[in-house]
Design a protein around this motif. Structure first.
Motif, PDB file in Angstrom:
ATOM      1  N   UNK A  52       0.822  -1.205   0.000  1.00 43.60           N
ATOM      2  CA  UNK A  52       0.000   0.000   0.000  1.00 43.60           C
ATOM      3  C   UNK A  52       0.861   1.262   0.000  1.00 43.60           C
ATOM      4  N   UNK A  53       1.944   1.250   0.748  1.00 38.80           N
ATOM      5  CA  UNK A  53       2.850   2.403   0.760  1.00 38.80           C
ATOM      6  C   UNK A  53       3.424   2.633  -0.632  1.00 38.80           C
ATOM      7  N   UNK A  54       3.850   1.572  -1.278  1.00 39.58           N
ATOM      8  CA  UNK A  54       4.404   1.668  -2.631  1.00 39.58           C
ATOM      9  C   UNK A  54       3.376   2.206  -3.617  1.00 39.58           C
ATOM     10  N   UNK A  55       2.153   1.701  -3.540  1.00 39.21           N
ATOM     11  CA  UNK A  55       1.096   2.158  -4.436  1.00 39.21           C
ATOM     12  C   UNK A  55       0.752   3.629  -4.196  1.00 39.21           C
ATOM     13  N   UNK A  56       0.708   4.029  -2.931  1.00 41.35           N
ATOM     14  CA  UNK A  56       0.425   5.426  -2.607  1.00 41.35           C
ATOM     15  C   UNK A  56       1.535   6.334  -3.129  1.00 41.35           C
ATOM     16  N   UNK A  60       1.460   9.318  -5.956  1.00 39.81           N
ATOM     17  CA  UNK A  60       1.785  10.661  -5.462  1.00 39.81           C
ATOM     18  C   UNK A  60       0.988  11.066  -4.253  1.00 39.81           C
ATOM     19  N   UNK A  61       0.405  10.103  -3.553  1.00 37.08           N
ATOM     20  CA  UNK A  61      -0.379  10.397  -2.354  1.00 37.08           C
ATOM     21  C   UNK A  61       0.434  10.049  -1.115  1.00 37.08           C
ATOM     22  N   UNK A  62       0.203  10.760  -0.059  1.00 40.90           N
ATOM     23  CA  UNK A  62       0.808  10.389   1.209  1.00 40.90           C
ATOM     24  C   UNK A  62      -0.004   9.270   1.828  1.00 40.90           C
TER      25      UNK A  62
END
Length: 65
Positions: A52-56, A60-62
């Motif tokens: 999920x961190x990688x996808x965010x 370009x989302x935090x």
């Protein structure tokens, strides 16, 4: 890791992208099926969080937490 494995990995790094793809495909084909056993809950949670961190980051989302 053995010296033979290190030599293979070094040679792999010098291959063109298409050869790397073909080589990886063949290694995976020969390696399957591979049963690494059941995943623990903490392993699943860590993998999910990393995904999920990688996808965010890609979007370009935090992190939304």
């Amino acid at each position: 890791m053995s010296r033979d494995t290190e030599v293979l990995l070094d040679a792999f790094e010098h291959l063109p992208v298409e050869e790397k793809r073909a080589f990886t495909h063949e290694v995976l084909r020969r390696s399957l099926p591979f049963d690494s056993g059941a995943l623990e809950d903490d392993e699943i949670s860590a993998a999910s969080a990393a995904l999920f961190k990688s996808l965010e980051e890609e979007d370009g989302h935090s992190a939304l937490r």
